[in-house]
Write an enzyme that holds these catalytic residues in place. Structure first.
Site, PDB file in Angstrom:
ATOM      1  CD  GLN A 128       4.678  38.487  52.878  1.00  0.00           C
ATOM      2  OE1 GLN A 128       4.274  39.449  52.245  1.00  0.00           O
ATOM      3  NE2 GLN A 128       4.479  38.366  54.165  1.00  0.00           N
ATOM      4  CB  SER A 131      -2.683  36.307  51.102  1.00  0.00           C
ATOM      5  OG  SER A 131      -2.412  37.252  52.087  1.00  0.00           O
ATOM      6  CB  SER A 163       3.764  42.617  45.789  1.00  0.00           C
ATOM      7  OG  SER A 163       2.633  43.008  46.520  1.00  0.00           O
ATOM      8  CD  GLU A 246       2.571  42.545  55.952  1.00  0.00           C
ATOM      9  OE1 GLU A 246       2.282  41.549  56.650  1.00  0.00           O
ATOM     10  OE2 GLU A 246       2.080  42.750  54.839  1.00  0.00           O
ATOM     11  CD  GLU A 374     -12.472  46.337  58.638  1.00  0.00           C
ATOM     12  OE1 GLU A 374     -11.480  45.981  57.935  1.00  0.00           O
ATOM     13  OE2 GLU A 374     -13.233  47.260  58.293  1.00  0.00           O
TER      14      GLU A 374
END
Lengths: 405, 367
Positions: A128, A131, A163, A246, A374
């Site tokens: 995937q 990011s 990953s 996810e 967060e």
């Protein structure tokens, strides 16, 4: 209240258990020494193939795309039974958990026919590509550029934390195709061939010493327009499908991670002047807190399962799982290592204390991966409790004109 | 897998919430705080008319014979509404009789407790720093009870008390009619001004033994579950107040709920509340099925619910700023109640220790 399976669930569980006993016999205990990457990949592929052939792959996926068309309860029962063993599964959790559901939700029939069966059988591995160095929690601010050039797109940019990119055949890639559109409206999603010219994968060595992640660089990589997922500019909507999966995939305590049981055993084995450390009040408080958190998450997930079992949607309560589990792992590991003093700092290979060292290192990553503590608190506050969102630049500002507040 | 309350319990919860929203709430708590009466007499009459004290009393003794799911949702709703009535105290005493009462004791007391003619209470504290597992000084000898129980929450309202007494095997129980001669009572100033406390003295008061030391341990486990639900209710109400305030109050041009320092604390209240609810449900199941995990599940429910309530009560007041610290504001009810719930059955530390003892046994059994 009843913790037992319905007769139908019990029958499926028995069937799964019998199949695992016959087919996973070599995985009933942890491997004597850790597998190298090549062996891990080979074993993972072989195991996925077995599941595929036996009808335990894509359990909840529609039959039309090669799945079994069963319920989430079936998937959960299979997962519960499978996780009692040490079979290698991690290679496919992203591909089959997130990427391929995105492909069959948004892809053309041709893409589905080309990619889904080979992913499900384990022949092709997926990653995937989301990011970027400047876009982690704020995924929609990615900058990897895709420009239209006739029947193909030309991709330039960099992804990170990918990953198994170094072992993947294909990936789903979110790009920015319009820098002058508002942030969420200039994105487009593609399938990309990880072996294509211009794709360069560099492993990242993590703090733990392992290399599960990669940086991926794209230099003039050509992607056919027919490999686009969803409309041009609809990439955010497509990405949300992936992220929704996810949230389902990233949840409870990682399989076989140390929990309160290990803390009890470690404390029992440590002598203080008067008695074992298990008698120390502060240690007992720590064990209690660890149990409350870990077992509370498990019980909370059972509440969600009960809803699924009735055919209802689970409530929002399961959103607490990862935020609780990761921090509990970290706190517990730190407390146990400190309790063991020198022996915890320089632990013997293969000991419980060494496992706790691994847990201490790994939990730091777990608090970040798949939604930071967060971000998850924001999600709970905003989606569950209905609090207003963070202060952000106006949503309709063109991406290339956004000024930080 | 059906890890959820029964449909009957959910229906009862809805009805109880509606009833108590109309009849109780912070206003009625304040009225009792300011009044001489130890509880809201008119509200108690209505609660009795609803049949709630009879929930767990078997039909043979004039009750509804309901399960633990129903008892737990009643506790949650009473906790939520801060209803100043001795319902939970009476339910505590009923559980003691159900666990340990002889047929004669049950026949004598259960119908009266079910009908609201008697108000019960379980009293173990003696004004010192002992936990409910430590030996009390109160003694029962030849049918005569001597000692002092204080502070007894709802002890000014009660007409019947189950008290702990010393025995060779640890704390055991006695049952005593508080109208008997030799019983003296006076108000005690304690932190919770709504659920008022009494000092109850026994000077050779006539009393009967109620079960044995093992029954007391079993009772504390059941009450740990029941009062975990009370704590969930109280924490839930405080959190709703904090949420409403965070969505309304403005500072620096923003609603304060937009700031992460505020919203993350509310998320933490939710997280602690959900963990506590999961353990409370497990406890309710273990109690209702008399499961071998009850010691573990009850202790976990207690620890998790005390943590959730303490945190939520403290942070709700904090999020309100100065106004939350005033006499007129409702924050104090939750803030004070957090300590009352803790004091009523032993602190978090005591129950964390009991939880670990249960876990050690389970680990040993598994090994």
């Amino acid at each position: 209240m009843d913790f037992n399976d319905t007769p139908e669930q019990a029958a499926y569980r028995a069937q799964v258990r019998a199949w695992l006993e016959a087919n996973a016999a070599e995985y009933l205990a942890p491997p004597e020494k850790p597998w190298g990457l090549d062996e891990f990949v080979a074993r993972s592929k072989a195991w996925q193939r077995k599941k595929y052939e036996a009808g335990y792959a894509g359990i909840t996926w529609p039959k039309a795309v090669g799945g079994q068309g069963l319920t989430p309860m079936h998937q959960i029962i299979f997962g519960q039974e499978e996780s009692r063993t040490y079979v290698p599964t991690g290679l496919y959790s992203i591909g089959l958990g997130m990427c391929i559901p995105t492909v069959f939700t948004h892809g053309t029939p041709e893409l589905i026919a080309r990619f889904v069966p080979k992913a499900l059988s384990g022949e092709e591995v997926w990653c995937q590509l989301f990011s970027e160095p400047v876009a982690g929690s704020d995924l929609a601010s990615i900058r990897t550029r895709a420009e239209c050039d006739g029947e193909a797109w030309v991709v330039n940019g960099q992804k990170v934390w990918t990953s198994f990119a170094h072992r993947s055949d294909f990936g789903i890639l979110v790009t920015r195709t319009d820098f002058s559109a508002p942030k969420h409206r200039g994105l487009t999603m593609f399938i990309v061939d990880m072996k294509a010219p211009g794709v360069e994968v560099r492993p990242i060595r993590q703090m733990s010493g392992a290399s599960d992640f990669n940086e991926v660089f794209f230099t003039d990589v050509r992607v056919p327009d027919s490999w686009r997922l969803g409309a041009v500019g609809d990439g955010w909507k497509v990405a949300l499908t992936t992220l929704m999966h996810e949230r389902l995939a990233v949840g409870g305590k990682p399989r076989h991670a140390p929990g309160w049981q290990m803390l009890i055993e470690v404390a029992r084995g440590i002598e203080t002047d008067s008695a074992s450390a298990l008698e120390r009040a502060d240690v007992r408080q720590r064990i209690a807190s660890t149990y409350i958190a870990d077992e509370g998450v498990k019980l909370t997930q059972m509440r969600a399962l009960s809803a699924l079992s009735r055919g209802a949607m689970p409530g929002p309560e399961q959103s607490i799982a990862k935020v609780v589990v990761a921090k509990t792992m970290q706190d517990m590991a730190a407390a146990a290592l400190d309790l063991a003093e020198s022996a915890g700092f320089a632990a013997e290979k293969g000991s419980d204390l060494e496992k706790l060292q691994q847990s201490y290192l790994w939990s730091a990553g777990l608090r970040i991966a798949g939604g930071t503590d967060e971000i998850l608190r924001n999600i709970i506050a905003e989606r569950v409790l209905g609090l207003p969102g963070d202060l952000r630049p106006p949503k309709d500002t063109p991406f290339n004109e956004i000024e930080p507040l | 897998m059906d890890f959820d309350l029964s449909d009957d319990a959910k229906t009862l919860r809805e009805a109880a919430r509606k009833f108590l929203e109309a009849e109780a709430g912070p206003k009625s708590a304040r009225a009792v705080m300011d009044a001489e009466a130890p509880h809201d007499v008119a509200l108690w009459a209505k609660v009795v008319a609803q049949g709630w004290p009879s929930a767990r009393v078997p039909e043979a003794h004039g009750g509804l014979g309901l399960g633990t799911d129903e008892a737990c949702v009643l506790a949650e709703e009473v906790g939520r509404s801060l209803a100043p009535v001795p319902l939970l105290a009476t339910m505590d005493a009923i559980e003691a009789l159900l666990i340990a009462g002889s047929e004669a004791q049950k026949a004598r007391w259960l119908p009266r407790l079910a009908a609201g003619e008697a108000i019960g209470v379980v009293a173990w504290g003696e004004g010192d720093s002992k936990s409910p597992a430590q030996m009390p000084a109160t003694r029962l000898e030849s049918g005569r009870l001597s000692g002092v129980k204080t502070p007894v929450q709802d002890g000014l309202s009660a007409t019947l008390a189950v008290v702990t007494v010393a025995s060779a095997d640890g704390p055991a129980m006695a049952i005593v009619d508080l109208a008997s001669e030799g019983v003296t009572r006076s108000p005690v100033e304690a932190l919770d001004l709504v659920r008022k406390s009494a000092r109850i003295g026994f000077d050779s008061a006539p009393a009967e033994p109620l079960g044995d030391a093992a029954d007391w341990v079993r009772l504390t486990e059941r009450l740990a579950v029941l009062h975990a639900w009370e704590a969930l209710g109280t924490a839930g109400a405080a959190m709703e107040m904090a949420l409403a305030y965070a969505k309304d109050r403005q500072a620096f041009g923003l609603r304060i709920g937009r700031y992460q320092a505020v919203k993350h604390r509310l998320a933490d209240m939710y997280i602690k509340g959900e963990l506590a609810r999961a353990h409370a449900m497990h406890g309710c199941w273990a109690w209702g099925t008399d499961a071998s995990e009850l010691a573990q599940a009850a202790a976990a429910a207690r620890v998790a619910s005390l943590e959730a309530l303490s945190f939520t009560a403290e942070e709700t007041l904090q999020l309100h700023g100065g106004i939350g610290f005033t006499w007129e504001h409702d924050c104090q009810f939750f803030y004070r109640r957090a300590r009352a719930v803790s004091a009523a059955l032993g602190s978090r530390a005591h129950w964390a220790d009991r939880l670990v003892r249960a876990l050690e046994q389970r680990n040993r059994a598994a090994a």
